[in-house]
Design an enzyme around this catalytic site. Sequence first.
Site, PDB file in Angstrom:
ATOM      1  N   LYS A 136      -6.567  12.431   3.972  1.00 35.27           N
ATOM      2  CA  LYS A 136      -7.959  12.723   3.622  1.00 35.27           C
ATOM      3  C   LYS A 136      -8.884  12.401   4.789  1.00 35.27           C
ATOM      4  CE  LYS A 136      -6.048  13.948   1.018  1.00 35.27           C
ATOM      5  NZ  LYS A 136      -4.684  13.905   0.474  1.00 35.27           N
ATOM      6  N   GLY A 164       0.837  -1.213   0.000  1.00 33.91           N
ATOM      7  CA  GLY A 164       0.000   0.000   0.000  1.00 33.91           C
ATOM      8  C   GLY A 164       0.861   1.248   0.000  1.00 33.91           C
ATOM      9  N   HIS A 194     -29.317  19.119 -12.141  1.00 37.14           N
ATOM     10  CA  HIS A 194     -29.553  20.310 -11.315  1.00 37.14           C
ATOM     11  C   HIS A 194     -30.239  19.894 -10.021  1.00 37.14           C
ATOM     12  CE1 HIS A 194     -30.560  24.440 -10.274  1.00 37.14           C
ATOM     13  NE2 HIS A 194     -31.781  24.006 -10.009  1.00 37.14           N
TER      14      HIS A 194
HETATM   15  P1  NAD Z   1       5.972  19.989  -3.939  1.00 36.18           P
HETATM   16  O1  NAD Z   1       7.180  19.609  -4.693  1.00 36.18           O
HETATM   17  O2  NAD Z   1       4.638  19.869  -4.580  1.00 36.18           O
HETATM   18  O3  NAD Z   1       6.111  21.484  -3.432  1.00 36.18           O
HETATM   19  C1  NAD Z   1       7.133  21.920  -2.593  1.00 36.18           C
HETATM   20  C2  NAD Z   1       6.917  23.382  -2.312  1.00 36.18           C
HETATM   21  O4  NAD Z   1       7.915  23.815  -1.389  1.00 36.18           O
HETATM   22  C3  NAD Z   1       7.042  24.234  -3.567  1.00 36.18           C
HETATM   23  O5  NAD Z   1       5.955  25.115  -3.651  1.00 36.18           O
HETATM   24  C4  NAD Z   1       8.376  24.967  -3.331  1.00 36.18           C
HETATM   25  O6  NAD Z   1       8.407  26.236  -3.937  1.00 36.18           O
HETATM   26  C5  NAD Z   1       8.413  25.056  -1.819  1.00 36.18           C
HETATM   27  N1  NAD Z   1       9.755  25.220  -1.267  1.00 36.18           N
HETATM   28  C6  NAD Z   1      10.884  24.570  -1.625  1.00 36.18           C
HETATM   29  N2  NAD Z   1      11.920  24.990  -0.873  1.00 36.18           N
HETATM   30  C7  NAD Z   1      11.441  25.918  -0.019  1.00 36.18           C
HETATM   31  C8  NAD Z   1      12.009  26.733   1.012  1.00 36.18           C
HETATM   32  N3  NAD Z   1      13.297  26.663   1.294  1.00 36.18           N
HETATM   33  N4  NAD Z   1      11.209  27.576   1.683  1.00 36.18           N
HETATM   34  C9  NAD Z   1       9.892  27.658   1.378  1.00 36.18           C
HETATM   35  N5  NAD Z   1       9.312  26.930   0.425  1.00 36.18           N
HETATM   36  C10 NAD Z   1      10.058  26.059  -0.265  1.00 36.18           C
HETATM   37  O7  NAD Z   1       6.073  19.154  -2.583  1.00 36.18           O
HETATM   38  P2  NAD Z   1       5.039  18.640  -1.503  1.00 36.18           P
HETATM   39  O8  NAD Z   1       3.884  19.564  -1.317  1.00 36.18           O
HETATM   40  O9  NAD Z   1       5.931  18.327  -0.342  1.00 36.18           O
HETATM   41  O10 NAD Z   1       4.497  17.305  -2.135  1.00 36.18           O
HETATM   42  C11 NAD Z   1       5.411  16.266  -2.474  1.00 36.18           C
HETATM   43  C12 NAD Z   1       4.886  15.440  -3.612  1.00 36.18           C
HETATM   44  O11 NAD Z   1       3.808  14.638  -3.199  1.00 36.18           O
HETATM   45  C13 NAD Z   1       4.406  16.287  -4.763  1.00 36.18           C
HETATM   46  O12 NAD Z   1       4.873  15.794  -5.971  1.00 36.18           O
HETATM   47  C14 NAD Z   1       2.937  16.181  -4.679  1.00 36.18           C
HETATM   48  O13 NAD Z   1       2.292  16.298  -5.930  1.00 36.18           O
HETATM   49  C15 NAD Z   1       2.702  14.825  -4.027  1.00 36.18           C
HETATM   50  N6  NAD Z   1       1.470  14.878  -3.256  1.00 36.18           N
HETATM   51  C16 NAD Z   1       0.291  14.988  -3.931  1.00 36.18           C
HETATM   52  C17 NAD Z   1      -0.873  15.131  -3.212  1.00 36.18           C
HETATM   53  C18 NAD Z   1      -2.172  15.285  -3.945  1.00 36.18           C
HETATM   54  O14 NAD Z   1      -2.233  15.003  -5.108  1.00 36.18           O
HETATM   55  N7  NAD Z   1      -3.218  15.748  -3.310  1.00 36.18           N
HETATM   56  C19 NAD Z   1      -0.852  15.165  -1.833  1.00 36.18           C
HETATM   57  C20 NAD Z   1       0.361  15.070  -1.198  1.00 36.18           C
HETATM   58  C21 NAD Z   1       1.535  14.932  -1.928  1.00 36.18           C
END
Ligand code: NAD
Length: 461
Positions: free
Chosen positions: A55, A43, A438
């Site tokens: 979620k 998983g 609707h």
């Molecule tokens: P992310 O890569 O999506 O975003 C990281 C963020 O951190 C960016 O906006 C970046 O600009 C910022 N950042 C980087 N260095 C920084 C700093 N020094 N100070 C401040 N901000 C900084 O990473 P995430 O949100 O950790 O997610 C990780 C991965 O997991 C992603 O690829 C994401 O798509 C996936 N994920 C998806 C979902 C979903 O689809 N709902 C949920 C959780 C995670």
Amino acid sequence: MSQPQATEFDAVVLGAGSGGYATALRAAQLGMSVALIERDKIGGTCLHAGCIPTKALLHVAEAAESVRHSASLGLRATVDGVDAAGVRKFTDGVVTRLYRGLQGLVAAAPGIVSVVGAGRLSDSHTVTVDGIHYIGRHLVLATGSAPRTLPGVRLGGRILSSTEALQLPEIPSRVVIIGGSVIGVEFASAWRSLGSEVTIVEALPSLVPQEDPALSRQLERAFRRRKIGVRTGARVAEVEQRDDDATVVLADGEKLDADYVLVAVGRAPVTGDLGLEAVGIKTEQGFVRTDERLRTTVPHAYAVGDLVRGLQLAHRGFAHGTFVAEQIAGLNPAPVTDALIPRVTYCEPELASVGLTESQARERYGDGVRTYEYNLGGNGRSQIRGTTGLVKLVQEPGGAVAGVHMIGSRIGEQVGEASLWVNLGLHPDQVAGIVHAHPTQNEALGEAALVLAGKPLHAHA
Ligand code: NAD
């Protein structure tokens, strides 16, 4: 000393998260024998430390918000407190039920042998676990990703990744979240609803910077209304931690004190220590190098999911797994295209999108791109839910809907239809011919398409 044992399979799959177990299940359906190797739990991150428990936490948060706003519905109810252990029991319960179901599915699949343990490649056909060799005609790498941190910031104690954040025995009273993308805003939203003081620090100029700016702006406004602190364009200079709390120091000198700091600055592929390079499987910045058919630099070895550069999403992992299994079986499936994969960011308000943003579309198609933003203020179901938000459509010059971008409470449930439009390349005229029920939130999609088709009903063109 006894000789290591060896067992041969059509496919050896290393890692049983979304990508790995999907590969194994589809391969088994197609009559193949599979060794599915996992060092932890089938998983992976999604089920045990990602999509599902977050979620569930957001569901609790939504319940708390409903009660908090009950007076406006004519109900008298209050949230008297949050029982963190009770919340954890609920989220763990959801995970456990799904885990049992998944274990049952895998156990019932003829042809899958589940192996518990950490595997390493001994040659390009063989994964070795505790001295036992699992030899595959094909090899599928599916070891996923793990939280990154910032240079000079060690996770531990008061400094958490999303994994530890889900295991906290308390709801933090003050928290600073570094990174204002998907993980950052999900936790910000959930914790704020459960009573935390939350500040998000994002290096880029907007929250969820990968999304269309129309969504980022609305999210930021909604978060500020919810009294979530937002520092965009902010650089973290230092994170200090003590026994009971921590301080995030920004480059402009601002100090943000917190009980806990959540670092959500991305996830790195887990490829170190697997022995990949030694057998000829090349990596680039940790990601496995693949072609569009997910073949690595060794022809019979594939990679799926977060190991492959691009969107790190569980449903992409499922799609990769199915694709690779079918390919190994000699079918000719269509490759998985990131640009056609729907994305949902589960916070309040929720974001959902598929296809090109407006600026991506303009870059590709030039000035003829048309857009329309339908305000959820005109949508009955959204009014009842008390949500604001919008549906933004991006249209190729005189052609198909190239992108759909939505924000609003629970709007993620609408992304399926948007995804069909973009995947099938439907034109607004074709979409406008579909009758939408609707009153549903789904109608907002139909209304927006009616405008682009030149026949608005409840909207101004
Ligand atoms: P992310 O890569 O999506 O975003 C990281 C963020 O951190 C960016 O906006 C970046 O600009 C910022 N950042 C980087 N260095 C920084 C700093 N020094 N100070 C401040 N901000 C900084 O990473 P995430 O949100 O950790 O997610 C990780 C991965 O997991 C992603 O690829 C994401 O798509 C996936 N994920 C998806 C979902 C979903 O689809 N709902 C949920 C959780 C995670």
